[in-house]
Write a protein that holds these residues in place. Structure first.
Motif, PDB file in Angstrom:
ATOM      1  N   LYS A  46       0.828  -1.199   0.000  1.00  0.00           N
ATOM      2  CA  LYS A  46       0.000   0.000   0.000  1.00  0.00           C
ATOM      3  C   LYS A  46       0.869   1.258   0.000  1.00  0.00           C
ATOM      4  N   LYS A  47       1.978   1.194   0.740  1.00  0.00           N
ATOM      5  CA  LYS A  47       2.878   2.342   0.813  1.00  0.00           C
ATOM      6  C   LYS A  47       3.463   2.643  -0.569  1.00  0.00           C
ATOM      7  N   PHE A 106       0.925   4.393  -2.778  1.00  0.00           N
ATOM      8  CA  PHE A 106       0.796   5.807  -2.457  1.00  0.00           C
ATOM      9  C   PHE A 106       1.971   6.601  -3.022  1.00  0.00           C
ATOM     10  N   VAL A 129       1.569   6.913  -6.878  1.00  0.00           N
ATOM     11  CA  VAL A 129       0.510   7.857  -7.237  1.00  0.00           C
ATOM     12  C   VAL A 129       0.937   9.287  -6.892  1.00  0.00           C
ATOM     13  N   ALA A 130       1.625   9.476  -5.765  1.00  0.00           N
ATOM     14  CA  ALA A 130       2.113  10.803  -5.400  1.00  0.00           C
ATOM     15  C   ALA A 130       3.141  11.287  -6.420  1.00  0.00           C
ATOM     16  N   LEU A 165      -0.832  12.559  -0.255  1.00  0.00           N
ATOM     17  CA  LEU A 165      -0.574  11.121  -0.284  1.00  0.00           C
ATOM     18  C   LEU A 165       0.729  10.762   0.421  1.00  0.00           C
ATOM     19  N   PHE A 209       0.929  10.555   4.568  1.00  0.00           N
ATOM     20  CA  PHE A 209       0.534   9.391   5.352  1.00  0.00           C
ATOM     21  C   PHE A 209       1.742   8.661   5.935  1.00  0.00           C
ATOM     22  N   TYR A 210       2.868   8.720   5.225  1.00  0.00           N
ATOM     23  CA  TYR A 210       4.037   7.940   5.632  1.00  0.00           C
ATOM     24  C   TYR A 210       5.266   8.782   5.983  1.00  0.00           C
TER      25      TYR A 210
END
Length: 69
Positions: free
Chosen positions: A2-3, A6, A9-10, A37, A40-41
């Motif tokens: 998932k990371k 993201f 897409v970022a 995006l 989140f991380y």
């Protein structure tokens, strides 16, 4: 997994934002979406996002004052 999604897409959002800087388009929206995006991380991206949001708020207030006259 998932990371990485993201991050990809970022990166795509940032590339589109750079493209729209050269060609007229909504570049600011894509830059902010990319930062959103990444935030989140990555805490540094969260700081950049809040800074961009503050600057956008100030510029919108100045535009409102200008058009109110």
């Amino acid at each position: 997994m998932k990371k990485y999604f993201f991050i990809v897409v970022a990166g795509l959002c940032f590339c589109l934002g750079l493209m729209f800087v050269i060609v007229p388009g909504p570049s600011l929206i894509f830059f902010i979406a990319g930062l959103f995006l990444l935030s989140f991380y990555y805490p540094k991206a969260r700081d950049y996002l809040s800074h961009c949001q503050r600057l956008l708020k100030v510029s919108c207030q100045q535009l409102d004052k200008f058009f109110k006259r």
